[in-house]
Design a protein around this motif. Structure first.
Motif, PDB file in Angstrom:
ATOM      1  N   GLY A  20       0.774  -1.217  -0.151  1.00 15.33           N
ATOM      2  CA  GLY A  20       0.126  -0.009   0.012  1.00 15.33           C
ATOM      3  C   GLY A  20       0.731   1.306   0.033  1.00 15.33           C
ATOM      4  N   ALA A  21       2.233   1.113   0.301  1.00 10.11           N
ATOM      5  CA  ALA A  21       3.014   2.441   0.330  1.00 10.11           C
ATOM      6  C   ALA A  21       3.265   2.895  -1.072  1.00 10.11           C
ATOM      7  CB  ALA A  21       4.208   2.226   1.041  1.00 10.11           C
ATOM      8  N   LEU A  22       3.359   2.176  -1.988  1.00  8.89           N
ATOM      9  CA  LEU A  22       3.760   2.581  -3.410  1.00  8.89           C
ATOM     10  C   LEU A  22       2.224   2.939  -4.086  1.00  8.89           C
ATOM     11  CD1 LEU A  22       6.012  -0.103  -4.634  1.00  8.89           C
ATOM     12  CD2 LEU A  22       6.585   1.990  -4.285  1.00  8.89           C
ATOM     13  N   VAL A  23       2.693   4.178  -4.635  1.00  7.72           N
ATOM     14  CA  VAL A  23       1.637   4.616  -5.435  1.00  7.72           C
ATOM     15  C   VAL A  23       2.133   4.864  -6.936  1.00  7.72           C
ATOM     16  CG1 VAL A  23       0.512   5.921  -3.525  1.00  7.72           C
ATOM     17  CG2 VAL A  23       2.537   7.257  -4.765  1.00  7.72           C
ATOM     18  N   GLY A  24       3.203   4.718  -7.069  1.00  8.02           N
ATOM     19  CA  GLY A  24       3.579   4.652  -8.617  1.00  8.02           C
ATOM     20  C   GLY A  24       5.152   3.940  -8.795  1.00  8.02           C
ATOM     21  N   ALA A  25       5.253   3.470 -10.169  1.00  3.88           N
ATOM     22  CA  ALA A  25       6.360   2.783 -10.320  1.00  3.88           C
ATOM     23  C   ALA A  25       6.673   2.712 -11.811  1.00  3.88           C
ATOM     24  CB  ALA A  25       6.372   1.033  -9.933  1.00  3.88           C
ATOM     25  N   THR A  26       7.882   2.206 -12.298  1.00  2.00           N
ATOM     26  CA  THR A  26       8.172   2.088 -13.745  1.00  2.00           C
ATOM     27  C   THR A  26       7.322   1.282 -14.467  1.00  2.00           C
ATOM     28  OG1 THR A  26       9.880   0.657 -13.989  1.00  2.00           O
ATOM     29  CG2 THR A  26      10.430   3.202 -13.034  1.00  2.00           C
ATOM     30  N   ASP A  27       7.471   1.205 -15.891  1.00  4.79           N
ATOM     31  CA  ASP A  27       6.937   0.290 -16.546  1.00  4.79           C
ATOM     32  C   ASP A  27       7.558  -1.131 -16.516  1.00  4.79           C
ATOM     33  OD1 ASP A  27       5.203   2.113 -17.411  1.00  4.79           O
ATOM     34  OD2 ASP A  27       6.403   2.663 -19.390  1.00  4.79           O
ATOM     35  N   TRP A  28       8.902  -0.972 -15.931  1.00  6.94           N
ATOM     36  CA  TRP A  28       9.737  -2.083 -15.849  1.00  6.94           C
ATOM     37  C   TRP A  28       9.678  -2.900 -14.783  1.00  6.94           C
ATOM     38  CZ3 TRP A  28      11.002  -3.726 -20.538  1.00  6.94           C
ATOM     39  CH2 TRP A  28      11.120  -2.817 -21.586  1.00  6.94           C
ATOM     40  N   CYS A  29       8.870  -2.280 -13.831  1.00  7.30           N
ATOM     41  CA  CYS A  29       8.634  -2.961 -12.476  1.00  7.30           C
ATOM     42  C   CYS A  29       7.530  -4.122 -12.315  1.00  7.30           C
ATOM     43  CB  CYS A  29       8.134  -1.782 -11.320  1.00  7.30           C
ATOM     44  SG  CYS A  29       9.420  -0.639 -11.013  1.00  7.30           S
ATOM     45  N   VAL A  37      -0.371  -0.265  -9.356  1.00  5.65           N
ATOM     46  CA  VAL A  37       0.011   1.341  -9.129  1.00  5.65           C
ATOM     47  C   VAL A  37       0.098   2.016 -10.610  1.00  5.65           C
ATOM     48  CG1 VAL A  37       1.049   0.838  -7.122  1.00  5.65           C
ATOM     49  CG2 VAL A  37       2.269   0.754  -9.399  1.00  5.65           C
ATOM     50  N   THR A  38       0.019   3.271 -10.213  1.00  9.38           N
ATOM     51  CA  THR A  38       0.268   4.054 -11.643  1.00  9.38           C
ATOM     52  C   THR A  38       1.411   3.744 -12.262  1.00  9.38           C
ATOM     53  OG1 THR A  38      -1.170   5.915 -10.685  1.00  9.38           O
ATOM     54  CG2 THR A  38       0.198   6.513 -12.263  1.00  9.38           C
ATOM     55  N   ARG A  39       1.831   3.881 -13.413  1.00  9.15           N
ATOM     56  CA  ARG A  39       2.867   3.502 -14.235  1.00  9.15           C
ATOM     57  C   ARG A  39       3.515   4.894 -14.616  1.00  9.15           C
ATOM     58  NH1 ARG A  39       4.942  -1.519 -12.894  1.00  9.15           N
ATOM     59  NH2 ARG A  39       3.213  -2.886 -12.202  1.00  9.15           N
ATOM     60  N   GLY A  42       9.636   4.710 -18.241  1.00 12.35           N
ATOM     61  CA  GLY A  42      10.858   3.677 -17.865  1.00 12.35           C
ATOM     62  C   GLY A  42      11.850   4.477 -16.861  1.00 12.35           C
ATOM     63  N   THR A  43      12.884   3.833 -16.450  1.00  9.43           N
ATOM     64  CA  THR A  43      13.576   4.146 -15.448  1.00  9.43           C
ATOM     65  C   THR A  43      14.497   5.425 -16.220  1.00  9.43           C
ATOM     66  OG1 THR A  43      15.348   2.344 -16.472  1.00  9.43           O
ATOM     67  CG2 THR A  43      13.886   1.723 -14.541  1.00  9.43           C
ATOM     68  N   LYS A  44      14.708   5.362 -17.534  1.00 11.23           N
ATOM     69  CA  LYS A  44      15.739   6.456 -18.158  1.00 11.23           C
ATOM     70  C   LYS A  44      14.641   7.457 -18.405  1.00 11.23           C
ATOM     71  CE  LYS A  44      19.217   3.573 -17.842  1.00 11.23           C
ATOM     72  NZ  LYS A  44      20.158   3.680 -16.670  1.00 11.23           N
ATOM     73  N   ASN A  45      13.399   7.284 -18.728  1.00 12.03           N
ATOM     74  CA  ASN A  45      12.585   8.440 -19.288  1.00 12.03           C
ATOM     75  C   ASN A  45      11.279   8.297 -18.499  1.00 12.03           C
ATOM     76  OD1 ASN A  45      11.757   6.029 -20.223  1.00 12.03           O
ATOM     77  ND2 ASN A  45      11.230   6.649 -22.387  1.00 12.03           N
ATOM     78  N   PRO A  46      11.282   8.666 -17.030  1.00 10.95           N
ATOM     79  CA  PRO A  46       9.983   8.752 -16.372  1.00 10.95           C
ATOM     80  C   PRO A  46       9.340   9.978 -16.653  1.00 10.95           C
ATOM     81  CG  PRO A  46      12.030   9.178 -15.167  1.00 10.95           C
ATOM     82  CD  PRO A  46      12.579   8.821 -16.356  1.00 10.95           C
TER      83      PRO A  46
END
Length: 239
Positions: A20-29, A37-39, A42-46
């Motif tokens: 529940g702590a995460l609200v956003g993460a990369t497409d590669w997660c 969570v909201t995507r 990428g890691t290099k182009n968030p």
């Protein structure tokens, strides 16, 4: 605590420890598989605007995986950014503890203790093996100096031949890699997805170990099983 993660390894660590702590993460997660969570790109182009729209209390990042300009933009907008550096297994444990504490973990999670114990119990290798470890194919790139994956392999008795190279991920022509005649070629499935079809065929006559990138390069819950899983794959390829 509202957290956005820009690093797949850290995403898994936080999601498992603090649901529940995460609200956003990369497409590669990609782990946990059911992470909802909201995507944010990428890691290099968030998409920094999308990150800011989530109003995170903390953004967690890594000095190798994420670009300084993106992190600077988030800081300039008033967002706290925690940047990790992970180049050895012991450093991974320290940084994971720091990240989870910053994210509000009330105590050290059991999986982290189990992972540290698994690596501490690893016996000294009876012999050493030389290897080249491609991480990209077009152009060919390999592990070089000062990398987390290189330290993982060294602890398992595998010395990669470019560990003293000035670059961390040097570009090396395929002919040179073949001519080095390592005992083993280690082919992870990320960041480039080497498969049985496009990996071993490039190294005729050399034993090749196809390994999971999550066990070789991720620092999170998978660290607990990584010594056993990787050792098995390496042994199978180098009989």
């Amino acid at each position: 605590m509202r957290v956005v993660s820009l690093v797949p390894s850290l995403t898994e660590a936080v999601a498992v420890t603090l649901p529940g702590a995460l609200v956003g993460a990369t497409d590669w997660c990609s782990h946990p598989a059911d992470l909802d969570v909201t995507r944010i790109g990428g890691t290099k182009n968030p998409d920094t605007d999308r990150v800011l729209a989530l109003a995170p209390d903390l953004v967690i990042a890594n000095e190798e995986e994420n670009r300084a300009p993106d992190l600077d933009a988030l800081r300039a907008a008033g967002t706290e950014v925690l940047v990790t550096e992970v180049r050895t297994v012991p450093q991974a444990f320290r940084e994971l503890d720091r990240v989870l504490t910053a994210c509000g973990a009330p105590s050290r999670p059991r999986w982290l203790d189990e992972a540290e114990a698994a690596w501490a119990a690893l016996p000294q290798p009876a012999s050493r093996t030389t290897a080249v470890v491609p991480v990209w194919r077009r152009p060919w790139m390999v592990l070089g100096r000062d990398t987390f994956a290189g330290d993982v392999l060294a602890r398992l008795g595998v010395d990669h031949l470019y560990a003293a190279h000035p670059d961390r991920y040097p570009r090396v022509p395929l002919d040179e890699l073949r001519a080095a005649r390592p005992d083993l070629v280690v082919l992870p499935d990320e960041p480039y997805r080497f498969t049985a079809d496009d990996g071993p065929e490039a190294f005729p006559g050399l034993p090749c170990a196809l390994v999971g990138g999550r066990h070789l390069t991720w620092y999170g819950p998978s660290l607990a099983e990584a010594p056993r899983v990787l050792a098995k794959a390496l042994r199978a390829a180098h009989r």
